[in-house]
Write an enzyme that holds these catalytic residues in place. Structure first.
Site, PDB file in Angstrom:
ATOM      1  N   HIS A  94      15.244  10.898  10.865  1.00 56.41           N
ATOM      2  CA  HIS A  94      14.196  11.085   9.860  1.00 56.41           C
ATOM      3  C   HIS A  94      14.090  12.563   9.524  1.00 56.41           C
ATOM      4  O   HIS A  94      14.082  13.414  10.415  1.00 56.41           O
ATOM      5  CB  HIS A  94      12.837  10.588  10.359  1.00 56.41           C
ATOM      6  CG  HIS A  94      11.735  10.824   9.363  1.00 56.41           C
ATOM      7  ND1 HIS A  94      11.520   9.988   8.292  1.00 56.41           N
ATOM      8  CD2 HIS A  94      10.822  11.826   9.251  1.00 56.41           C
ATOM      9  CE1 HIS A  94      10.509  10.460   7.580  1.00 56.41           C
ATOM     10  NE2 HIS A  94      10.070  11.566   8.135  1.00 56.41           N
ATOM     11  N   LYS A 117       6.439   4.151  11.586  1.00 55.18           N
ATOM     12  CA  LYS A 117       7.480   3.445  10.824  1.00 55.18           C
ATOM     13  C   LYS A 117       8.801   3.445  11.589  1.00 55.18           C
ATOM     14  O   LYS A 117       9.507   2.430  11.640  1.00 55.18           O
ATOM     15  CB  LYS A 117       7.665   4.104   9.449  1.00 55.18           C
ATOM     16  CG  LYS A 117       6.455   3.967   8.530  1.00 55.18           C
ATOM     17  CD  LYS A 117       6.770   4.407   7.128  1.00 55.18           C
ATOM     18  CE  LYS A 117       6.981   5.900   6.994  1.00 55.18           C
ATOM     19  NZ  LYS A 117       5.729   6.668   6.942  1.00 55.18           N
ATOM     20  N   ASP A 137      -0.099   2.190   7.976  1.00 57.83           N
ATOM     21  CA  ASP A 137       0.372   3.500   7.520  1.00 57.83           C
ATOM     22  C   ASP A 137       0.443   3.562   6.003  1.00 57.83           C
ATOM     23  O   ASP A 137       0.104   4.576   5.400  1.00 57.83           O
ATOM     24  CB  ASP A 137       1.743   3.813   8.117  1.00 57.83           C
ATOM     25  CG  ASP A 137       2.284   5.133   7.579  1.00 57.83           C
ATOM     26  OD1 ASP A 137       1.673   6.178   7.852  1.00 57.83           O
ATOM     27  OD2 ASP A 137       3.295   5.114   6.841  1.00 57.83           O
ATOM     28  N   ARG A 173      -4.697   9.482   2.369  1.00 53.60           N
ATOM     29  CA  ARG A 173      -4.573  10.903   2.719  1.00 53.60           C
ATOM     30  C   ARG A 173      -4.182  11.729   1.507  1.00 53.60           C
ATOM     31  O   ARG A 173      -4.606  12.873   1.347  1.00 53.60           O
ATOM     32  CB  ARG A 173      -3.530  11.082   3.822  1.00 53.60           C
ATOM     33  CG  ARG A 173      -4.006  10.622   5.195  1.00 53.60           C
ATOM     34  CD  ARG A 173      -2.842  10.473   6.148  1.00 53.60           C
ATOM     35  NE  ARG A 173      -2.036  11.668   6.207  1.00 53.60           N
ATOM     36  CZ  ARG A 173      -0.707  11.673   6.399  1.00 53.60           C
ATOM     37  NH1 ARG A 173      -0.049  10.534   6.542  1.00 53.60           N
ATOM     38  NH2 ARG A 173      -0.065  12.810   6.448  1.00 53.60           N
ATOM     39  N   SER A 226       2.222   8.908  11.249  1.00 51.53           N
ATOM     40  CA  SER A 226       2.761   8.227  10.067  1.00 51.53           C
ATOM     41  C   SER A 226       4.284   8.095  10.172  1.00 51.53           C
ATOM     42  O   SER A 226       4.845   7.011   9.993  1.00 51.53           O
ATOM     43  CB  SER A 226       2.387   9.008   8.799  1.00 51.53           C
ATOM     44  OG  SER A 226       3.009   8.456   7.665  1.00 51.53           O
TER      45      SER A 226
END
Length: 428
Positions: A87, A192, A166, A173, A188
């Site tokens: 990620h 995931k 999320d 947010r 967050s």
């Protein structure tokens, strides 16, 4: 307190507002109740601001992440190959997922890369891949599992049942000025990724003008939080802190980044893209128990490009089809002789967005052909009139705003600046 509910939202908000530590039971309840619609948007807005101002300790963050994972399904993607994911926190020209997923798959691992779309100045992996004719982002869980087994890599949209808490909180947010909270960012990202079911995870935490974390100190704080969450949930996790003051590679946009990724997979491409792709691949392979495989050798062999073609075809794309070309091209030239000293990633990213490569709202369309090619990078010597940036768009009326954004985006000096490494730090 609503009938049948063990807590009242106002008590949870007050506890965090006053600097208290939320209990595991409070966290489980408030995340679940928000997902069910029992906790109202204005109440979660107040709690998000309280978390933003008061923070969370590592135990609270791990529990909050777990509650968000438990709001939806967990994928079971384990097959004959070890699974490992990556990620990135997002940057300008950050197309690394595109060459990295097929490379790591060609080395023997399974890479389930559930990706997103761009918002603002950072591009989205799915938007880039959708510039390939026929390619589709939406896959069922069964299709994901089959492609991982047959190809070894899949890049697609997250399924709707993955961490739905999320998805709700992320949108909230964005409109309540609480995006920059490290506990909320970290939970967050990790909710995931852990829900995807990978056994290992490598994080690319960007720092610099084009990144979300502008300073190395902020980037390290986020990286430490991410690694701690991974360990708390039994996922082997490594974080690299990487440079994002200058665009990564020479292409920024959608189709142009796909073209550059294919160059890398064919053994060419910009040195910084190749360096980061190989560095991340090494870390992913180490977590997958395949540390003896040399990703640089596999990249040079052409096997990763063959895996890329299979991966694109598996999602109905044509890897041989011409990519979309822009209707309008504009060149920004060097105003004088000199060595390019700086090229601001944020300005280039915003300009590409203004040209149509990105979106201001989630529902906005993007142009496949829009983007910017950086003909020069810091350290390159230029003569007056040499091309520095090449702007691509289908809407020429977007050029003035993009050019305004780029007015002070680069500087020239007499000598080359000191080289900045791509990988700044590694946290394990």
């Amino acid at each position: 307190m609503s009938a049948g509910e063990p807590f009242a939202a106002v008590d949870v908000i007050r506890s965090k507002r006053d600097g208290g530590r939320l209990s595991d039971e409070q966290i489980d309840w408030v995340v679940g109740a928000y997902t069910r619609g029992v906790v109202a948007e204005e109440q979660m807005s107040a709690l998000a601001m309280a978390i933003f101002l008061r923070g969370m300790d590592s135990g609270e963050i791990a529990r909050w992440t777990g509650a968000m994972i438990d709001s939806g399904e967990r994928l079971s993607l384990h097959g004959s190959r070890p699974t490992v994911d990556k990620h990135s926190t997002g940057g300008v020209g950050d197309k690394i997922t595109l060459p990295l997923a097929p490379l790591v798959a060609a080395c023997g691992a399974a890479v389930p890369q559930l990706s997103g779309r761009g918002l603002g100045h950072t591009g989205g992996t799915l938007d880039k891949l959708e510039s390939i004719p026929g390619w589709r982002a939406a896959l069922s869980t069964e299709e994901i599992v089959r492609q991982l087994e047959e190809v070894g890599a899949v890049v697609c949209a997250a399924t709707p049942t993955l961490a739905p808490a999320d998805r709700k909180l992320y949108a909230l947010r964005d409109v309540t000025a609480t995006v920059e909270s490290i506990p909320l960012i970290a939970s967050s990202i990790m909710s995931k990724k852990i829900a995807e079911g990978s056994a290992g995870l490598v994080l690319d935490v960007k720092t610099g003008s084009g990144a979300f974390m502008k300073t190395r100190e902020q980037a390290k704080e986020l990286a430490e939080a991410l690694v701690a969450i991974g360990k708390a949930h039994g996922v082997a996790t490594t974080a690299l802190i990487t440079e994002m003051g200058t665009p990564l590679g020479r292409a920024v946009g959608n189709a142009v980044e796909v073209a550059e990724s294919v160059e890398v997979l064919r053994g060419g491409g910009p040195a910084d893209v190749v360096e980061l792709t190989v560095a991340l691949a090494r870390e992913m392979l180490a977590l997958a128990g395949l540390g003896s495989v040399d990703p640089a050798a596999v990249l040079a062999s052409g096997e990763a490009y063959e895996t890329w073609c299979r991966m694109i075809r598996a999602q109905d794309g044509d890897p041989e089809a011409p990519l979309p070309a822009p209707k309008h091209v504009h060149i920004v030239e060097a105003p004088a002789d000199g060595v390019l000293s700086t090229l601001d990633a944020y300005a280039v990213g915003v300009a590409a967005w203004r040209l149509g490569a990105g979106r201001a709202r989630k529902e906005d369309p993007v142009q496949a052909a829009a983007g910017i090619l950086c003909h020069a990078k810091p350290g390159d010597r230029l003569s007056a009139g040499d091309p520095v940036l090449e702007l691509h768009t289908d809407t020429p009326e977007a050029l003035p705003a993009a050019l305004h954004t780029l007015e002070n985006s680069f500087t020239l000096q007499d000598s080359a600046p000191p080289a900045t490494p791509v990988v700044l730090d590694v946290l394990r």
